[in-house]
Design a protein around this motif. Structure first.
Motif: not given
Length: 485
Positions: A196-202, A260-280
């Motif tokens: 989540l912290l990575r997806a928030m892009r501090p 090429a680069r954005k596929r490594r983002r947490p949601f796209a890569s599966g590193q973070l559940s989409l459900a966590a994003g919808w909650l956060a």
């Protein structure tokens, strides 16, 4: 159909779970997310389907949504092992709680599985229901099973061998208790907090320093209350921007998986559940809006609402419209300055707003130019995915963007001649030194973009570029000298 005859461990079918095991995401969440994005006005339908049972929910979502199964984040370590087992002649079975239609699609894409078992409108094939189905088909201890979560413990109990795709010591210990633990593989996921912290892009919060510009431009940095309001506005915009990043990544997850680069983002890569994003994202938005309502002027809250509304429009539609997309990006940066002025109750500077609009328009065009250039270098002739640009636009985008940058410098030159500038600076003519510095920086940025060396986010490039830091320090020095001498 009677259960197949199995006579040895090597002959046992290898049964593989799908959600969180073969793929790093969950197809129920993927389809629900797609449904909310494509048909938000029908969000209430999800509750009705869920009330009728999870099987009904899965069946309706499988029917009413489209998920690109080929681009899902697959567990490559597990896939490599499955391919090796397939080459040895092993019988592979995909058994999942996801709907049969989706399971068949995944199996068809991979071409590995001899049999596919999935949920239907009447049965949710999970945990004990899946175990009972496998035991009825292959017999007690008549199969090996690959799973990843606590509902799989019951299935491992009835399997000849339990293969675990997880890094959880507790789950691995639970699988080991039955004395049949086989392979243990990683699931490729981050912890929810880290993801989540990575997806928030501090690192992107540095963009919100723009809310401090009106405070600095009006020379109000000696007023403690104004400084406190400006810093609070910075925090509010960071929370709001992070909520926007999460929502935008949820909306863009399908397109990001092809980038090429954005596929490594947490949601796209599966590193973070989409459900966590919808909650956060709603929680972050509520936190930012709550702070603004409690401690900052109403006009600031209004500017924040306009900013969020524009980001929603950009995420869902405007980014697909050529030119409108870059104008929207430039406006989002400029709105930070407007909100900063409202936070400290200073008069908006026409020159500052004009300069901001043109310089960030130039940077937005660099962003699109870099994407088009990368696509051309990769031999892609089709339009940019999720954008409205085609390869023929490359030269025009370059022309429009560089011109916008030079107009920003012209606005800066006009600012020097303004009567209010003379009241703010002891020697405003020294600000002329900022013009060649800006001309150099903008020209260099476009030169780097033309060479294909620009990060697709020029702000990120500037933050990592030493020359940009030097130019920024020199610009700050010019304004300090103009004020102090």
């Amino acid at each position: 159909m009677p259960p197949p005859d199995v006579s040895g461990a090597d002959d046992l079918p290898l049964v593989v779970d799908l959600d969180g095991t073969l793929i790093k995401t969950d197809l129920l969440v993927e389809t629900a997310s797609s449904f909310l994005i494509e048909q938000p006005w029908r969000a209430g339908s999800l509750l009705g389907w869920l009330a009728a049972g999870r099987s009904t929910l899965k069946a309706r979502l499988a029917q009413d949504t489209r998920v690109e199964l080929a681009s899902l984040p697959y567990n490559e370590e597990l896939l490599a092992w499955l391919r090796a087992e397939k080459q040895r002649g092993r019988r592979l079975v995909l058994a999942t709680a996801s709907h049969q239609t989706l399971a068949d699609g995944v199996a068809g894409h991979l071409g590995l599985f001899d049999e596919v078992l999935g949920s239907d409108a009447a049965t949710n094939l999970k945990s004990h229901a899946k175990r009972d189905a496998l035991v009825a088909r292959y017999g007690e201890r008549g199969y090996e099973y690959v799973g990843n979560d606590w509902p799989d413990v019951a299935i491992w109990r009835g399997a000849a061998t339990a293969h675990v795709v997880s890094r959880s010591p507790r789950l691995i210990a639970a699988a080991r208790q039955h004395g049949n633990l086989g392979r243990v593989m990683g699931d490729g996921r981050l912890s929810p907090l880290a993801g989540l912290l990575r997806a928030m892009r501090p690192h992107q919060w540095l963009k919100n320093l723009l809310v401090l510009m009106p405070l600095l431009a009006a020379h109000q940095y000696g007023d403690a209350l104004s400084v406190m309001h400006a810093l609070l506005a910075l925090v509010v915009f960071s929370l709001t921007a992070s909520s926007v990043y999460l929502l935008n990544d949820l909306v863009d997850v399908g397109d990001d998986r092809h980038h090429a680069r954005k596929r490594r983002r947490p949601f796209a890569s599966g590193q973070l559940s989409l459900a966590a994003g919808w909650l956060a994202w709603p929680l972050l938005l509520a936190a930012g809006a709550g702070l603004a309502a409690l401690a900052l002027p109403p006009r600031f809250l209004g500017a924040l609402a306009v900013y969020f509304a524009l980001t929603l429009g950009y995420s869902f539609r405007l980014k697909q419209v050529p030119v409108v997309d870059v104008l929207s990006l430039a406006a989002l940066y400029t709105l930070r300055i407007v909100a900063g002025a409202f936070a400290v109750s200073v008069e908006l500077s026409f020159w500052l707003l004009s300069f901001s609009m043109f310089v960030f328009l130039s940077l937005a065009f660099i962003k699109r130019y870099s994407e088009l250039h990368a696509a051309r270098q990769a031999g892609q002739s089709q339009p940019l995915r999720g954008r409205g640009y085609v390869q023929q636009d490359l030269e025009l985008v370059s022309s429009l963007g560089s011109n916008a940058g030079y107009i920003a410098v012209l606005v800066l030159a006009f600012y020097i001649q303004d009567a209010r500038t003379a009241r703010l600076y002891a020697h405003p003519t020294l600000i002329w030194l900022a013009c060649p510095l800006m001309l150099y920086w903008i020209s260099r940025a476009w030169l780097i973009a033309h060479r294909g060396q620009m990060h697709d986010d020029p702000i990120v490039f500037a933050l990592k570029d030493r020359v940009s830091w030097v130019v920024g320090a020199l610009l700050a020095g010019v304004f300090v000298l103009a004020r102090a001498l």
